[in-house]
Scaffold this motif. Structure first.
Motif, PDB file in Angstrom:
ATOM      1  N   ALA A 287       0.806  -1.216   0.000  1.00 43.82           N
ATOM      2  CA  ALA A 287       0.000   0.000   0.000  1.00 43.82           C
ATOM      3  C   ALA A 287       0.847   1.279   0.000  1.00 43.82           C
ATOM      4  N   PRO A 288       1.963   1.346   0.738  1.00 50.71           N
ATOM      5  CA  PRO A 288       2.770   2.571   0.664  1.00 50.71           C
ATOM      6  C   PRO A 288       3.400   2.821  -0.699  1.00 50.71           C
ATOM      7  N   ASP A 289       3.414   1.815  -1.591  1.00 52.38           N
ATOM      8  CA  ASP A 289       4.027   1.987  -2.913  1.00 52.38           C
ATOM      9  C   ASP A 289       3.096   2.652  -3.912  1.00 52.38           C
ATOM     10  N   VAL A 290       1.824   2.856  -3.546  1.00 55.43           N
ATOM     11  CA  VAL A 290       0.848   3.327  -4.523  1.00 55.43           C
ATOM     12  C   VAL A 290       1.218   4.708  -5.062  1.00 55.43           C
ATOM     13  N   ILE A 326      -7.040   1.950 -11.627  1.00 51.06           N
ATOM     14  CA  ILE A 326      -7.207   0.876 -10.636  1.00 51.06           C
ATOM     15  C   ILE A 326      -6.628   1.307  -9.298  1.00 51.06           C
ATOM     16  N   LEU A 327      -5.456   1.938  -9.341  1.00 52.16           N
ATOM     17  CA  LEU A 327      -4.841   2.412  -8.103  1.00 52.16           C
ATOM     18  C   LEU A 327      -5.672   3.519  -7.459  1.00 52.16           C
ATOM     19  N   THR A 328      -6.255   4.389  -8.292  1.00 52.09           N
ATOM     20  CA  THR A 328      -7.107   5.449  -7.751  1.00 52.09           C
ATOM     21  C   THR A 328      -8.337   4.864  -7.072  1.00 52.09           C
ATOM     22  N   GLY A 329      -8.955   3.863  -7.723  1.00 53.97           N
ATOM     23  CA  GLY A 329     -10.099   3.204  -7.104  1.00 53.97           C
ATOM     24  C   GLY A 329      -9.735   2.522  -5.799  1.00 53.97           C
ATOM     25  N   SER A 332      -9.309   5.183  -3.165  1.00 50.13           N
ATOM     26  CA  SER A 332     -10.603   5.708  -2.726  1.00 50.13           C
ATOM     27  C   SER A 332     -11.270   4.753  -1.749  1.00 50.13           C
ATOM     28  N   LEU A 333     -11.226   3.458  -2.072  1.00 45.24           N
ATOM     29  CA  LEU A 333     -11.806   2.466  -1.167  1.00 45.24           C
ATOM     30  C   LEU A 333     -11.054   2.437   0.157  1.00 45.24           C
ATOM     31  N   ARG A 334      -9.745   2.498   0.088  1.00 44.67           N
ATOM     32  CA  ARG A 334      -8.937   2.480   1.311  1.00 44.67           C
ATOM     33  C   ARG A 334      -9.203   3.724   2.156  1.00 44.67           C
ATOM     34  N   SER A 335      -9.338   4.874   1.497  1.00 46.11           N
ATOM     35  CA  SER A 335      -9.610   6.107   2.231  1.00 46.11           C
ATOM     36  C   SER A 335     -10.998   6.100   2.855  1.00 46.11           C
ATOM     37  N   ALA A 336     -11.948   5.420   2.193  1.00 47.31           N
ATOM     38  CA  ALA A 336     -13.297   5.359   2.748  1.00 47.31           C
ATOM     39  C   ALA A 336     -13.386   4.398   3.919  1.00 47.31           C
TER      40      ALA A 336
END
Length: 926
Positions: A287-290, A326-329, A332-336
């Protein structure tokens, strides 16, 4: 000086303090160490579990994404016409393309640098070319559209079923009249091709390039990225011609050429291009690599990375991928999900901290007489505190380290440093709280037997200021959470995430202040009645310590966390149920391609008779109906879907599903000049209040808006007009919406299969199950379930600690009353009734506080990200608010009361078996 005298001086006067204390009270040491171990394990496991499910979710999203979106593709147009024909031909042959592939691969992001097994490259026509050969299949007499492509390593990814592998005969150039090709089994079946068939391809010179089919192949791994990056390579598609109703369908498919046959495509008008496809390897992504990966992709699409790629593939080459989407989606899911999970983590962390404070308070209270004696004999506060700190460190630090060591292997492949913070905080809290909490009460001398009764206590000014400060923080946290929310736009911080905890804290402080009032009223009422048990129990409850806020706070926080977590889980389940209904529109949906193929009458009758079917709504769907211009004559080219329905059946469906219910009489068209329609809000804004004329493939209509609903079952994602089917001149049924108690899926699918090809069956239950596959959601769901279990465990521990704190005093009281003739049964009732007021207060307060916290925080908590994955149906709901779950509110509260009564009963029975002489000793101040 003799050696003996030297040894005597070096020998300590007594045994070491820490060792003596641990040997004196080993049970207390083991209990404290076990609690620190458990809490440290949870504190270390939480960040590792979050990081693991985030990493797994990221890899899952990249791995299961459609290869057409996740693949990294480099394309270059055909060589320039100014080049010599031989140079143009050489640039699109196997050797040149392979060289570019190897060099371009080294310029891709190292985080997802792919292997070569799934990658592919070649030369293809950029747009399909109509094939005029009469032997090709034509469902509606429309020529098929074919693409032609050379594909690297075809024998490694396919099995030859018939004929032979295509090959080049001599050197292929733009003037070559014939080349060999191959098609997959599915393409051959759809196009009616076989070995020896010849496809004529128009060229720019007016001649024909003959492509002879020499082989029919089958993919070894049809779902691999090699075949799925461009699905036409594997499977042909039957698509409709645009703008026609009823639609006319034609085939589009791909023909595979040998690697060195690319120069022949330079002569076609299919806009040929070179392509290199790289399949990303997400096995090492975290996740930190995104952020770094998105930056690298942006550079390749239009930055320094693209310049380097153009140095390899040509100045006009371009790089495309949807991996960044895909990374943006994922982000967004992770932030939600992240802030919602943080709320649970802060809640359970606060409960654990309170229980730890209760534990060290119990230990300090049991040693109060010992410390008072040391203080009376000249012990300094610093010296006593240092000794207590030393013996606490010996217990807490190894226990916290062991908890960390247990958590690390259980959640591997995660960073270590976030896991160290939690156990270190637990050890620090215990090591600091126990000495301070034990020493500070001895700053001033205390009279033996002095107590501060709950009903007579008057809060100090410092306590009032502290409570007001907590109230301000709680109000600010709730206001911030309601305003900002937990979504990605709002973000999260510790204060906002601690809003449920602060609400519970304020409720505990208020309840402690209000508790004396009902106790006084109850005592006055019971004092006039016969019997001593009721009066004594209330008197004992009122004489409890005024500092008993911690037990109540622990119970309230545990109950609030359990209620919040249970409501989150219930809200997620409810959101998924509603999303499934919104996506399917009913319990089952049967339709053809694009909801435009007429359904046979036999299929409709068979569906009505299927098991589990209660009602069927037949709908005619006409998409792309242009809306009329506005009164000023401005035509904004807005389209909508017209739905022809039976008003009674469709109104029943809308009422059952809750998707835009309306009265059936409002839609009936009989005897009206303008046909009434139920429309979506945007269509209502376009049509206005006056009758308007519509031209549809089902007939011309004059319509007037009779009602507005935000959503409807037949077309959940489109603007619509619902009209009485009797008003349509060309009527047909294109969609069936089925309601009932578990319609028989096998029977429905058998009916659709027997009716012909192209009819599909969608079930609400299957759509509901599709929302639980994302690792991020599963991980968050698991953490919330674990938070509820951990909260229940800490609540149990809080009840036990609260009763243990006063157990010796209650046992002595029971012994005294027994010497006065109190029966054993009444003694057990006394202890039970004494413990119930605070348990009832915690239970009732927990239900109220949990409900209040959910009601206050619901506007700021959106569960869409936690409930729905980025797949079909993920946009079915705009919002999924938090709602109070009655079971999550009441069951934990009832459990607290039952548990308190059970513990009190067990203690009373245990104390009743011991004789009074064992408990009563001369000088005992209990």
């Amino acid at each position: 000086m003799t050696p003996r005298s030297v040894r005597d001086r070096r020998t300590p006067a007594g045994a070491p303090w820490v060792r003596t204390r641990l040997r004196t009270a080993p049970g207390t040491a083991w209990a404290l160490g076990l609690l620190v171990l458990l809490t440290s394990f949870l504190a270390a496991a939480f960040p590792r579990a979050v990081e693991r499910y985030e990493n797994e979710g990221l890899r899952h999203d990249v791995a299961v994404a459609d290869p057409g979106h996740s693949v990294l593709e480099l394309t270059a147009p055909e060589p320039e016409l100014q080049m010599l024909p031989a140079e143009r031909a050489a640039a699109v042959r196997e050797a040149a393309l392979a060289s570019v592939h190897d060099r371009a691969r080294t310029l891709l992001p190292s985080l997802v640098v792919p292997g070569t097994a799934e990658s592919a490259y070649g030369f293809r026509t950029g747009r399909p070319i109509a094939a005029p050969d009469r032997w090709l299949a034509r469902p509606d007499l429309v020529d098929p559209q074919l693409t032609y492509s050379t594909l690297s390593a075809l024998p490694d990814h396919a099995t030859l079923r018939a004929g032979k592998w295509p090959a080049t005969r001599g050197e292929v150039t733009e003037e070559t009249p014939e080349v060999e090709g191959a098609v997959t089994e599915e393409t051959a079946k759809a196009l009616k091709a076989r070995t020896g068939s010849v496809i004529s391809v128009p060229t720019q010179s007016g001649k024909r390039l003959a492509v002879r089919i020499t082989g029919i192949v089958a993919p070894k791994q049809p779902r691999s990225a090699y075949w799925s990056a461009d699905p036409l390579l594997r499977t042909p598609a039957l698509i409709p011609q645009p703008g026609l109703y009823p639609p006319r369908f034609y085939w589009t498919a791909a023909v595979l050429l040998p690697p060195d046959a690319g120069p022949a495509l330079l002569a076609t008008a299919g806009e040929p291009e070179s392509f290199w496809q790289f399949v990303p390897d997400a096995s090492r992504l975290t996740a930190p690599d995104v952020a770094e990966l998105r930056s690298s992709i942006a550079s390749l699409e239009g930055g320094p990375g693209l310049v380097r790629l153009r140095g390899v593939a040509g100045v006009n080459s371009s790089f495309t991928t949807d991996l960044d989407k895909i990374l943006t989606g994922y982000e967004s899911l992770r932030s939600a999900i992240g802030p919602v999970v943080t709320v649970a983590a802060v809640g359970i962390g606060a409960v654990a901290a309170v229980v730890l404070l209760m534990t060290v308070g119990l230990i300090g209270g049991r040693r109060r007489a010992e410390l008072a004696l040391l203080r009376a004999r000249g012990g300094s506060l610093r010296g006593i505190g240092g000794r207590l700190f030393a013996e606490t460190v010996v217990i807490a630090v190894p226990a916290a380290a062991l908890g960390l060591l247990i958590a690390v292997p259980l959640f591997d492949r995660a960073r270590l440093w976030p896991s160290v913070v939690g156990p270190a905080a637990v050890a620090a809290l215990v090591c600091v709280a126990l000495p301070l909490g034990s020493v500070l009460p001895h700053r001033k001398p205390q009279l033996p037997g002095a107590r501060e009764d709950l009903m007579d206590a008057r809060p100090s000014r410092r306590r009032t200021v502290a409570e007001l400060t907590a109230l301000v923080l709680a109000v600010g946290a709730v206001a911030g959470l309601r305003r900002r929310g937990t979504g990605s736009d709002g973000g999260s911080d510790l204060l906002v995430s601690a809003a449920p905890v602060l609400v519970g804290l304020i409720a505990a402080l208020v309840l402690v202040r209000l508790l004396p009032l009902p106790l006084r009223l109850a005592s006055r009422a019971v004092a006039r009645r016969r019997g001593a048990v009721g009066f004594l129990s209330l008197a004992r409850a009122g004489r409890g310590s005024a500092g008993g806020t911690l037990p109540l706070l622990a119970l309230l926080l545990a109950l609030t966390t359990a209620a919040f977590g249970g409501s989150v889980l219930a809200g997620v389940a409810d959101a998924r149920d509603r999303a499934a209904v919104h996506t399917i529109g009913a319990d089952a949906r049967i339709s053809g391609v694009l909801d435009s193929v007429p359904l046979p009458g036999g299929l409709i009758q068979r569906v009505r008779k299927a098991d589990g079917v209660r009602d069927v709504a037949a709908v005619q769907v006409v998409y792309g109906v242009p809306l009329p211009a506005d009164p000023d004559g401005n035509n904004r080219m807005k389209n909508a879907a017209v739905l022809g329905v039976d008003p009674a059946a469709y109104a029943r469906l809308a009422g059952t599903t809750g998707l835009g219910p309306f009265p059936a009489d409002r839609l009936r068209a009989a005897g009206r000049t303008a046909v009434p329609v139920i429309v979506s809000p945007s269509v209502a804004a376009e049509l206005g209040d006056r009758p308007r004329e519509l031209t549809t493939a089902a007939g011309d209509l004059t319509v007037r808006v009779a009602g507005i609903v935000p959503r409807t079952a037949a077309v959940p994602d489109s603007d619509f007009l619902i009209v009485d089917a009797a008003a349509l001149t060309r009527r047909q049924t294109s969609t069936l919406l089925v309601t009932g108690d578990s319609p028989d899926a096998k029977e429905l699918r058998a009916a659709a299969r027997d009716a012909g090809k192209g009819f599909s069956v969608g079930l609400r239950s299957e759509q509901r199950e599709a929302f639980v596959d994302t690792p991020v959601q599963q991980g968050a769901w698991g953490i919330y379930a674990a938070a509820i279990v951990a909260g229940a465990g800490y609540a149990l521990l809080a009840v036990l600690l609260s009763l243990l704190r006063t157990a010796p005093e209650r046992t002595a009281l029971l012994a005294r009353l027994r010497t006065m003739g109190l029966p054993s049964r009444q003694g057990r009732r006394l202890l039970g009734l004494e413990a119930l007021p605070q348990a009832l207060l915690a239970a009732v307060g927990g239900v109220f506080v949990g409900w209040a916290a959910i009601a206050l925080l619901a506007p700021g908590v959106d569960l869409v990200g936690l409930a729905l994955s980025a797949g079909p149906g993920s946009t079915a709901l705009d919002t999924a608010p938090l709602r109070a779950d009655p079971w999550s509110l009441t069951l934990p509260a009832l459990g607290v009361v039952v548990l308190t009564a059970a513990v009190a009963a067990v203690q009373a029975r245990w104390a009743g078996r011991r004789g009074p002489n064992t408990e009563l000793r001369a000088g005992d101040t209990r």
